[in-house]
Design a protein around this motif. Structure first.
Motif, PDB file in Angstrom:
ATOM      1  N   TYR A 217      44.041  24.377  31.398  1.00 45.56           N
ATOM      2  CA  TYR A 217      42.902  24.608  31.967  1.00 45.56           C
ATOM      3  C   TYR A 217      42.069  23.068  31.985  1.00 45.56           C
ATOM      4  N   CYS A 218      41.164  22.925  33.011  1.00 49.05           N
ATOM      5  CA  CYS A 218      40.200  22.172  32.940  1.00 49.05           C
ATOM      6  C   CYS A 218      38.767  22.665  32.681  1.00 49.05           C
ATOM      7  N   CYS A 219      38.015  21.935  31.843  1.00 49.55           N
ATOM      8  CA  CYS A 219      36.761  22.613  31.434  1.00 49.55           C
ATOM      9  C   CYS A 219      35.682  21.470  31.274  1.00 49.55           C
ATOM     10  N   GLY A 220      34.424  21.939  31.862  1.00 48.74           N
ATOM     11  CA  GLY A 220      33.283  20.928  31.804  1.00 48.74           C
ATOM     12  C   GLY A 220      33.026  20.697  30.466  1.00 48.74           C
ATOM     13  N   ASP A 221      32.176  19.429  30.385  1.00 46.80           N
ATOM     14  CA  ASP A 221      31.791  18.844  29.049  1.00 46.80           C
ATOM     15  C   ASP A 221      30.722  19.408  28.458  1.00 46.80           C
ATOM     16  N   ASP A 222      30.471  20.706  28.366  1.00 43.16           N
ATOM     17  CA  ASP A 222      29.424  21.563  27.813  1.00 43.16           C
ATOM     18  C   ASP A 222      29.837  23.062  27.091  1.00 43.16           C
ATOM     19  N   ALA A 223      29.010  23.474  26.322  1.00 48.82           N
ATOM     20  CA  ALA A 223      29.353  24.849  25.777  1.00 48.82           C
ATOM     21  C   ALA A 223      29.398  25.805  26.691  1.00 48.82           C
ATOM     22  N   ALA A 224      28.664  26.106  27.715  1.00 50.25           N
ATOM     23  CA  ALA A 224      28.785  26.935  28.648  1.00 50.25           C
ATOM     24  C   ALA A 224      30.147  27.124  29.155  1.00 50.25           C
ATOM     25  N   SER A 225      30.504  25.880  29.595  1.00 48.12           N
ATOM     26  CA  SER A 225      31.922  25.973  30.241  1.00 48.12           C
ATOM     27  C   SER A 225      32.854  26.166  29.337  1.00 48.12           C
ATOM     28  N   GLY A 226      32.711  25.749  28.272  1.00 45.82           N
ATOM     29  CA  GLY A 226      33.720  26.127  26.986  1.00 45.82           C
ATOM     30  C   GLY A 226      33.759  27.746  26.941  1.00 45.82           C
ATOM     31  N   LEU A 227      32.759  28.346  27.071  1.00 42.54           N
ATOM     32  CA  LEU A 227      32.523  29.920  26.835  1.00 42.54           C
ATOM     33  C   LEU A 227      33.261  30.523  28.113  1.00 42.54           C
ATOM     34  N   ALA A 228      32.990  30.050  29.347  1.00 43.43           N
ATOM     35  CA  ALA A 228      33.572  30.711  30.740  1.00 43.43           C
ATOM     36  C   ALA A 228      35.174  30.355  30.584  1.00 43.43           C
ATOM     37  N   CYS A 229      35.631  28.885  30.090  1.00 41.55           N
ATOM     38  CA  CYS A 229      37.049  28.739  29.832  1.00 41.55           C
ATOM     39  C   CYS A 229      37.750  29.837  28.987  1.00 41.55           C
ATOM     40  N   LEU A 230      37.187  29.876  27.701  1.00 37.81           N
ATOM     41  CA  LEU A 230      37.931  30.981  26.851  1.00 37.81           C
ATOM     42  C   LEU A 230      37.981  32.250  27.721  1.00 37.81           C
ATOM     43  N   GLU A 231      37.030  32.689  28.292  1.00 38.38           N
ATOM     44  CA  GLU A 231      36.858  33.832  28.960  1.00 38.38           C
ATOM     45  C   GLU A 231      38.141  34.093  29.983  1.00 38.38           C
ATOM     46  N   ARG A 232      38.587  32.838  30.581  1.00 34.45           N
ATOM     47  CA  ARG A 232      39.475  32.885  31.654  1.00 34.45           C
ATOM     48  C   ARG A 232      40.853  32.873  30.844  1.00 34.45           C
ATOM     49  N   ILE A 233      40.913  32.078  29.799  1.00 31.28           N
ATOM     50  CA  ILE A 233      42.230  32.028  28.975  1.00 31.28           C
ATOM     51  C   ILE A 233      42.492  33.497  28.621  1.00 31.28           C
ATOM     52  N   LEU A 234      41.671  34.285  27.994  1.00 32.60           N
ATOM     53  CA  LEU A 234      42.080  35.687  27.631  1.00 32.60           C
ATOM     54  C   LEU A 234      42.257  36.733  28.877  1.00 32.60           C
ATOM     55  N   HIS A 235      41.524  36.363  29.882  1.00 33.00           N
ATOM     56  CA  HIS A 235      41.648  37.174  31.117  1.00 33.00           C
ATOM     57  C   HIS A 235      43.069  36.857  31.617  1.00 33.00           C
ATOM     58  N   ASP A 236      43.513  35.748  31.867  1.00 34.35           N
ATOM     59  CA  ASP A 236      44.832  35.404  32.321  1.00 34.35           C
ATOM     60  C   ASP A 236      46.034  35.708  31.247  1.00 34.35           C
ATOM     61  N   ASP A 237      45.813  35.531  30.024  1.00 35.83           N
ATOM     62  CA  ASP A 237      46.898  35.773  29.130  1.00 35.83           C
ATOM     63  C   ASP A 237      46.280  36.429  27.647  1.00 35.83           C
ATOM     64  N   PRO A 238      46.105  37.788  27.608  1.00 40.36           N
ATOM     65  CA  PRO A 238      45.269  38.293  26.609  1.00 40.36           C
ATOM     66  C   PRO A 238      45.961  37.892  25.271  1.00 40.36           C
ATOM     67  N   ALA A 239      47.471  37.743  25.416  1.00 43.02           N
ATOM     68  CA  ALA A 239      48.484  37.462  24.359  1.00 43.02           C
ATOM     69  C   ALA A 239      48.334  36.176  23.673  1.00 43.02           C
ATOM     70  N   THR A 240      47.568  35.399  24.420  1.00 42.69           N
ATOM     71  CA  THR A 240      47.519  33.994  23.769  1.00 42.69           C
ATOM     72  C   THR A 240      46.781  34.148  22.470  1.00 42.69           C
ATOM     73  N   THR A 241      47.364  33.123  21.551  1.00 38.30           N
ATOM     74  CA  THR A 241      47.098  33.275  20.197  1.00 38.30           C
ATOM     75  C   THR A 241      46.622  31.729  19.656  1.00 38.30           C
ATOM     76  N   ALA A 242      46.331  30.982  20.568  1.00 34.55           N
ATOM     77  CA  ALA A 242      46.179  29.516  20.093  1.00 34.55           C
ATOM     78  C   ALA A 242      45.652  28.613  21.422  1.00 34.55           C
ATOM     79  N   LEU A 243      44.998  27.753  20.821  1.00 39.21           N
ATOM     80  CA  LEU A 243      44.617  26.704  22.182  1.00 39.21           C
ATOM     81  C   LEU A 243      44.540  25.267  21.502  1.00 39.21           C
ATOM     82  N   VAL A 244      44.731  24.223  22.189  1.00 42.94           N
ATOM     83  CA  VAL A 244      44.664  22.843  21.839  1.00 42.94           C
ATOM     84  C   VAL A 244      43.478  22.324  22.832  1.00 42.94           C
ATOM     85  N   THR A 245      42.604  21.538  22.329  1.00 43.14           N
ATOM     86  CA  THR A 245      41.611  20.884  23.099  1.00 43.14           C
ATOM     87  C   THR A 245      41.259  19.559  23.150  1.00 43.14           C
ATOM     88  N   LEU A 246      41.070  18.793  24.262  1.00 44.45           N
ATOM     89  CA  LEU A 246      40.752  17.582  24.072  1.00 44.45           C
ATOM     90  C   LEU A 246      39.040  17.485  24.548  1.00 44.45           C
TER      91      LEU A 246
END
Length: 351
Positions: A217-246
């Motif tokens: 996923y690409c994500c904006g450089d702010d907390a609001a974008s991080g929140l929206a990105c996490l929602e997308r992650i769990l929506h796309d694959d609720p079985a995701t158990t970890a993430l790596v971020t830059l």
């Protein structure tokens, strides 16, 4: 106070004072000390413009930095601060030039008016016309980052490829099989920012080696974008158990998104990435991460540039840094918490 008054009090000619200040011609040690004593007594500070005319140097470094949005991230500010502090140790000032291409007016003024002796460039692209232009006009510069073909150039870089891969292997060793990657904003990836591309490369290669199911996923450089990105992650694959971020600027939002979804870190969900240590330590639980050595990178870049300025013709040098992962509290073995059914999305995709 001027050179003429110093010459009168020291009992020497104006030209002797000028030579003592500029170093253009040798001056006897006794004479130099006599002049220096008068300068110390009077508190004389040579005018910067006059000094530049005398010795051809401005004692100023340009820091060329293209803002990615309407604010600087914490990591970017760390770099700017480290360069400024390191430059001061060498008696250099720093002039910030927010330019993203060699055609920018700020960049052209920096070179055309010779406002600086050399330049440090940040936020490097794989194909960077600014570096090409500086090399063509033989203007001393050092990049923080590396292009697709960095041979023969001066740079200090972070090995985003190996660091992102190390994060993947860390999570895989803990038993995580479904992992997301949170990159920098999409416009930076499209523009060819090397950290975004090399981090993505390291992540996907390591995930393939370990046979993991991943989404990027690409994500904006702010907390609001991080929140929206996490929602997308769990929506796309609720079985995701970890993430790596830059993306350290989105980190707070990623954590808030996990809390809102009822995912406890690290019992239910592990988080890691490539982040400056002082930012990794501001979240709770503290982030297990490959700590970006911003202070060291800024200092090394200044040292290389000063070396170029003091010793023209020196063969190009570089530093590629790959700090180890600092184990903190945000990663743990994949838990036994019942996961929501995971839909079959097929091969990994990039958003």
């Amino acid at each position: 106070m001027n050179i003429g008054e110093i010459a009168r009090r020291a009992g020497v000619s104006r030209s002797t004072v000028s030579y003592a200040l500029s170093g253009k011609r040798p001056v006897s040690e006794d004479t130099r000390q006599k002049i220096q004593q008068v300068i110390d007594e009077l508190g004389y500070q040579p005018n910067a413009s006059a000094r530049a005319l005398a010795n051809g140097r401005t004692n100023t470094i340009g820091l060329v930095f293209p803002p990615a949005g309407n604010h600087y991230t914490g990591m970017q500010l760390d770099f700017i601060g480290s360069v400024t502090e390191a430059a001061a140790a060498y008696d250099y000032d720093v002039l910030l030039s927010p330019s993203g291409a060699d055609s920018d007016r700020s960049f052209q003024r920096l070179l055309g008016e010779r406002r600086v002796d050399g330049a440090i460039l940040m936020e490097i692209r794989l194909e960077d016309d600014r570096l090409d232009h500086l090399a063509a006009v033989d203007f001393p510069s050092v990049a923080i980052g590396r292009t697709a073909n960095p041979q023969g150039s001066w740079w200090v870089g972070l090995d985003h490829t190996s660091l992102a891969a190390a994060c993947v292997h860390h999570l895989a060793d803990l038993g995580h099989r479904r992992i997301a990657f949170v990159n920098r904003p999409e416009q930076l990836l499209r523009a060819g920012y090397e950290s975004a591309h090399r981090g993505l490369e390291g992540f996907t290669k390591a995930a393939a080696e370990r046979g993991l199911t991943v989404r990027t996923y690409c994500c904006g450089d702010d907390a609001a974008s991080g929140l929206a990105c996490l929602e997308r992650i769990l929506h796309d694959d609720p079985a995701t158990t970890a993430l790596v971020t830059l993306n350290e600027a989105a980190l707070g939002g990623l954590y808030r998104g996990l809390a809102a979804a009822g995912r406890h870190v690290p019992r239910d969900f592990s988080v890691t990435g490539v982040v400056a240590s002082r930012w990794a330590e501001t979240v709770t639980p503290q982030l297990t991460a490959a700590d970006v050595p911003a202070e060291q990178m800024g200092r090394l870049a200044v040292e290389l540039l000063v070396e170029r300025l003091d010793h023209p013709g020196t063969p190009a040098r570089h530093h590629l840094l790959a700090p180890p992962i600092s184990l903190r509290a945000s990663t743990a073995p994949a838990g036994t918490r019942p996961a929501d059914p995971a839909p079959d999305f097929g091969p990994s995709t990039t958003s």
